[in-house]
Design a protein around this motif. Structure first.
Motif, PDB file in Angstrom:
ATOM      1  N   LEU A  38       0.685  -1.059   0.075  1.00 27.70           N
ATOM      2  CA  LEU A  38      -0.120   0.151   0.062  1.00 27.70           C
ATOM      3  C   LEU A  38       0.790   1.452  -0.003  1.00 27.70           C
ATOM      4  N   SER A  39       2.045   1.255   0.557  1.00 31.31           N
ATOM      5  CA  SER A  39       2.871   2.368   0.712  1.00 31.31           C
ATOM      6  C   SER A  39       4.343   2.326  -0.050  1.00 31.31           C
ATOM      7  N   PHE A  40       4.612   1.297  -0.512  1.00 29.91           N
ATOM      8  CA  PHE A  40       6.022   1.198  -0.907  1.00 29.91           C
ATOM      9  C   PHE A  40       6.291   0.576  -2.159  1.00 29.91           C
ATOM     10  N   HIS A  41       6.108  -0.775  -2.284  1.00 30.21           N
ATOM     11  CA  HIS A  41       6.201  -1.604  -3.499  1.00 30.21           C
ATOM     12  C   HIS A  41       5.432  -2.712  -3.815  1.00 30.21           C
ATOM     13  N   GLN A  42       5.117  -2.721  -5.226  1.00 30.35           N
ATOM     14  CA  GLN A  42       4.341  -3.736  -5.638  1.00 30.35           C
ATOM     15  C   GLN A  42       4.556  -5.006  -5.024  1.00 30.35           C
ATOM     16  N   PRO A  43       3.896  -6.090  -4.793  1.00 32.81           N
ATOM     17  CA  PRO A  43       4.331  -7.472  -4.486  1.00 32.81           C
ATOM     18  C   PRO A  43       5.061  -8.168  -5.618  1.00 32.81           C
ATOM     19  N   ASP A  44       6.206  -8.803  -5.439  1.00 33.80           N
ATOM     20  CA  ASP A  44       6.768  -9.637  -6.487  1.00 33.80           C
ATOM     21  C   ASP A  44       6.419 -11.155  -6.122  1.00 33.80           C
ATOM     22  N   GLU A  45       7.128 -11.772  -7.035  1.00 34.83           N
ATOM     23  CA  GLU A  45       6.974 -13.403  -6.743  1.00 34.83           C
ATOM     24  C   GLU A  45       7.200 -13.976  -5.643  1.00 34.83           C
TER      25      GLU A  45
END
Length: 356
Positions: A38-45
């Motif tokens: 929500l605040s920093f990074h898009q989730p990766d695998e």
């Protein structure tokens, strides 16, 4: 890090989540995951895989079980990371759950599942050598593994094998109760195009949508025009272009009846439909540029220069380079002139139909 206003990297978040899971602090792991996305990074695998383990721990502790939406989201992540191996494992997990729990399963694959799966096949790049997938137990002998065969453990190592496996899955969809949707057929078409299956791509475009009584949207035309560009197929490009013009004209409505509020509501609904079907003003301009560049690759500079609204020159480099290659200075000057003209409002201009 917070005190020094330092933004933690994605691996730091992954390590924090991993540590929480090892300490059985599942709720804290979810808190960190939500903070990250929500605040920093898009989730990766890596993040998605960790949270899949978190779901398993929650199931053991609280009786919580991830549902089909969770797994469909994981398939989207696999498509972005070109990880077909993990996608096949996810599909096996979903099939196995249905075999075990029947109609009570929360993981029964739906049309979105296979749409996302076909995007995984579209993005996958075979290595050319045999690869063994992550160790899993293959499903056997029941309906969701189609009672005939299940996915092999080894990953397809050739484009033809990638497509063959995807075609086998597609052929099982009616038996699995999965209905074709525009998004599913678009993904199925895209995987054939990306895996360079020429004749089958054309067959899907010309026959399959009609067979399932599904109307093509602008995303379909975009993929087929990209196919035409890749294969220098000007004949198919013109067919797609004319189909696209019919599609746009069917959605054109310049009437200004009703009150201001009613007109704004109408415009809002039209904009929402344009976003859903892929024909916003910017997307139309990109399609025109793609058509022009496709014709340029076939040395048809005259028609290439008449299909466009004023584009940006950087989007027209294939056409610009073709003008130089063919030493056509007049076409080059005309292209530069078109590109530097003041852009028009696409929403207020009639989309130009061009006949060869």
């Amino acid at each position: 890090m917070k005190k020094t206003s330092m933004i933690p990297s994605q691996p730091i978040f992954a390590n924090l989540i991993s540590g929480c899971l090892k300490a059985n602090k599942v709720n804290k792991a979810w808190e960190i995951f939500d903070s990250m996305r929500l605040s920093f990074h898009q989730p990766d695998e890596v993040s998605f895989t960790l949270m899949l383990h978190a779901c398993a721990k929650m199931q053991e502790t609280y009786g919580f079980q991830p549902d089909g939406i969770t797994y469909n989201t994981l398939l989207t992540a696999c498509a972005r990371k070109k990880d077909l191996g993990q996608a096949r494992n996810i599909l096996r997990t979903m099939w196995s759950d249905v075999e075990k729990n029947g109609s009570q399963s929360l993981l029964a694959p739906d049309s979105q599942t296979f749409t996302n799966l076909f995007w995984c096949y579209a993005s996958y790049i075979p290595s050319g050598s045999a690869q063994i997938n992550s160790p899993v137990t293959a499903t056997t002998g029941v309906e969701m593994s189609t009672q005939r065969q299940s996915l092999p453990l080894d990953l397809p190592n050739k484009r033809s094998k990638v497509v063959k496996e995807a075609q086998w899955i597609f052929s099982q969809l009616p038996d699995l109760g999965i209905k074709a949707t525009p998004a599913l057929l678009t993904a199925y078409l895209a995987l054939h195009i990306s895996q360079k299956q020429t004749s089958k791509s054309i067959d899907i475009y010309t026959d399959l949508f009609e067979k399932f009584d599904i109307q093509k949207d602008a995303f379909v035309f975009q993929h087929m025009l990209q196919y035409s560009y890749n294969n220098k197929d000007s004949k198919m490009a013109w067919k797609v272009w004319e189909d696209y013009q019919d599609f746009l004209e069917a959605r054109r409505d310049d009437s200004k009846t009703g009150t201001i509020i009613e007109q704004k509501t109408k415009d809002s609904e039209k904009n929402a439909l344009a976003i859903k079907e892929g024909w916003t003003g910017l997307q139309q301009q990109k399609m025109a540029a793609l058509m022009a560049n496709t014709l340029a690759r076939s040395n048809d500079l005259k028609n290439a220069l008449t299909t466009m609204h004023p584009p940006k020159l950087r989007d027209m480099m294939p056409l610009y380079n073709k003008c130089i290659q063919l030493e056509d200075l007049d076409a080059k000057r005309e292209l530069v002139y078109i590109c530097v003209k003041e852009p028009r409002n696409l929403a207020n201009s009639k989309y130009k139909r061009v006949n060869n």
